[in-house]
Write an enzyme that holds these catalytic residues in place. Sequence first.
Site, PDB file in Angstrom:
ATOM      1  N   GLU A   1      -3.985   1.769  -2.875  1.00 55.28           N
ATOM      2  CA  GLU A   1      -4.146   3.203  -2.554  1.00 55.28           C
ATOM      3  C   GLU A   1      -3.341   4.075  -3.515  1.00 55.28           C
ATOM      4  O   GLU A   1      -2.543   4.920  -3.093  1.00 55.28           O
ATOM      5  CB  GLU A   1      -3.785   3.511  -1.093  1.00 55.28           C
ATOM      6  CG  GLU A   1      -4.994   3.445  -0.176  1.00 55.28           C
ATOM      7  CD  GLU A   1      -4.897   4.352   1.046  1.00 55.28           C
ATOM      8  OE1 GLU A   1      -4.269   3.947   2.039  1.00 55.28           O
ATOM      9  OE2 GLU A   1      -5.464   5.460   1.005  1.00 55.28           O
TER      10      GLU A   1
ATOM     11  N   ASP B   1      -3.886  -4.988   1.025  1.00 56.07           N
ATOM     12  CA  ASP B   1      -4.175  -4.358   2.309  1.00 56.07           C
ATOM     13  C   ASP B   1      -5.570  -4.808   2.716  1.00 56.07           C
ATOM     14  O   ASP B   1      -6.556  -4.304   2.192  1.00 56.07           O
ATOM     15  CB  ASP B   1      -4.094  -2.835   2.161  1.00 56.07           C
ATOM     16  CG  ASP B   1      -4.464  -2.113   3.445  1.00 56.07           C
ATOM     17  OD1 ASP B   1      -4.799  -2.790   4.442  1.00 56.07           O
ATOM     18  OD2 ASP B   1      -4.426  -0.873   3.445  1.00 56.07           O
TER      19      ASP B   1
ATOM     20  N   ASN C   1      -6.878  -4.519   5.682  1.00 58.43           N
ATOM     21  CA  ASN C   1      -7.425  -3.686   6.760  1.00 58.43           C
ATOM     22  C   ASN C   1      -8.044  -4.539   7.868  1.00 58.43           C
ATOM     23  O   ASN C   1      -9.096  -4.194   8.427  1.00 58.43           O
ATOM     24  CB  ASN C   1      -8.434  -2.668   6.209  1.00 58.43           C
ATOM     25  CG  ASN C   1      -7.770  -1.359   5.819  1.00 58.43           C
ATOM     26  OD1 ASN C   1      -6.915  -0.838   6.548  1.00 58.43           O
ATOM     27  ND2 ASN C   1      -8.137  -0.812   4.670  1.00 58.43           N
TER      28      ASN C   1
ATOM     29  N   TYR D   1      -7.606  -3.992  -2.055  1.00 61.15           N
ATOM     30  CA  TYR D   1      -7.631  -2.911  -1.054  1.00 61.15           C
ATOM     31  C   TYR D   1      -8.970  -2.971  -0.341  1.00 61.15           C
ATOM     32  O   TYR D   1      -9.958  -2.383  -0.758  1.00 61.15           O
ATOM     33  CB  TYR D   1      -7.404  -1.545  -1.713  1.00 61.15           C
ATOM     34  CG  TYR D   1      -7.418  -0.401  -0.734  1.00 61.15           C
ATOM     35  CD1 TYR D   1      -6.728  -0.478   0.479  1.00 61.15           C
ATOM     36  CD2 TYR D   1      -8.123   0.761  -1.000  1.00 61.15           C
ATOM     37  CE1 TYR D   1      -6.746   0.561   1.397  1.00 61.15           C
ATOM     38  CE2 TYR D   1      -8.135   1.817  -0.100  1.00 61.15           C
ATOM     39  CZ  TYR D   1      -7.449   1.702   1.093  1.00 61.15           C
ATOM     40  OH  TYR D   1      -7.481   2.744   1.998  1.00 61.15           O
TER      41      TYR D   1
ATOM     42  N   ASP E   1       2.958   4.795   4.918  1.00 62.08           N
ATOM     43  CA  ASP E   1       2.765   4.267   6.279  1.00 62.08           C
ATOM     44  C   ASP E   1       2.705   2.733   6.285  1.00 62.08           C
ATOM     45  O   ASP E   1       2.740   2.128   7.358  1.00 62.08           O
ATOM     46  CB  ASP E   1       1.565   4.906   6.989  1.00 62.08           C
ATOM     47  CG  ASP E   1       0.352   5.121   6.092  1.00 62.08           C
ATOM     48  OD1 ASP E   1       0.366   4.641   4.936  1.00 62.08           O
ATOM     49  OD2 ASP E   1      -0.605   5.762   6.549  1.00 62.08           O
ATOM     50  N   HIS E   2       2.628   2.130   5.091  1.00 59.89           N
ATOM     51  CA  HIS E   2       2.731   0.669   4.970  1.00 59.89           C
ATOM     52  C   HIS E   2       4.088   0.314   4.343  1.00 59.89           C
ATOM     53  O   HIS E   2       4.666   1.107   3.601  1.00 59.89           O
ATOM     54  CB  HIS E   2       1.663   0.117   4.032  1.00 59.89           C
ATOM     55  CG  HIS E   2       0.245   0.354   4.459  1.00 59.89           C
ATOM     56  ND1 HIS E   2      -0.593  -0.656   4.852  1.00 59.89           N
ATOM     57  CD2 HIS E   2      -0.491   1.496   4.532  1.00 59.89           C
ATOM     58  CE1 HIS E   2      -1.791  -0.159   5.147  1.00 59.89           C
ATOM     59  NE2 HIS E   2      -1.762   1.145   4.959  1.00 59.89           N
TER      60      HIS E   2
ATOM     61  N   ASN F   1       0.872  -1.173   0.000  1.00 60.93           N
ATOM     62  CA  ASN F   1       0.000   0.000   0.000  1.00 60.93           C
ATOM     63  C   ASN F   1       0.909   1.223   0.000  1.00 60.93           C
ATOM     64  O   ASN F   1       1.588   1.503   0.989  1.00 60.93           O
ATOM     65  CB  ASN F   1      -0.927  -0.016   1.226  1.00 60.93           C
ATOM     66  CG  ASN F   1      -1.824   1.216   1.287  1.00 60.93           C
ATOM     67  OD1 ASN F   1      -1.427   2.322   0.935  1.00 60.93           O
ATOM     68  ND2 ASN F   1      -3.046   1.029   1.750  1.00 60.93           N
TER      69      ASN F   1
END
Length: 261
Positions: A34, A150, A152, A109, A251-252, A7
């Site tokens: 993303e 990702d 989540n 995603y 951030d990933h 991501n």
Amino acid sequence: MKIATWNVNSIKARLDNALAWLRQANPDIVCLQELKCEGHAFPAQAFEELGYNVLVHGQKTYNGVAILSKFTPEDVTRGLAGEEDDTQARYLEAVFARKSGVVRVASIYLPNGNPLGTEKFDYKLRWMDRLRAHAKALLKLEEPLVLAGDYNVIPTPLDARHPENWVNDALFQPQSRARFRTLLNLGLTDAIRQVHGDTPGLYTFWDYQAGAWQRNNGIRIDHLLLSPQAADLLTSAQIEREVRTQEKPSDHVPVVIELKA
DNA sequence: ATGACATATGAGATATGA
């Protein structure tokens, strides 16, 4: 063969980071999430110059997934079946032919789902139900299949530095975790856990805020799920932690598996 | 309880993320 998921949190903002990592790691297939841009705005040429074919399922501002591959893609599917009016770009699937046989790869995603008690959480759970139905159909093909992205979802308390901080978050809800577990119970293998067992401290995301990286306050939410035929070929699975030390990082970080032949 | 921090849009403040 190396297959990665990452991501990037905007492909335009992360172009230099992505190119630097690809040059160093040289994966054969890369699932990106993303993108935050439409297909025509994706910087395809920069990746083509590194030898990748580029598949994009884009969307303005939000979401967007891609697959970069050193093999020619076939049988490309954009979007996840099961909800006709879903316009969010969160699923891209293709088949890649190698000399030693095909591998089917999806870039996923999965919706974040926050805050709880809203349509966003309902949408996350519906999306997970749709993913399970599609995965079940794909497994009938009995071919090497990698569902990478990702998700989540923090699968278990072992997958967070501070699980107590996530009990009111969509990523760690019992409903989210149960649906993730149903994917495993279809016969899919979580590559990182298959290789590393119950080793703690394996994270793929650290918030930009509150010094989360410096405190190693992370969570593991980026996963590669393998069909039995892909799991048979699995030789390694690694989280590329050092990518979080890049200048202006996502951030990933990427997660990479290696499959035989 | 809120914000922190980052990104896109679009030109200031808001939506989204996890």
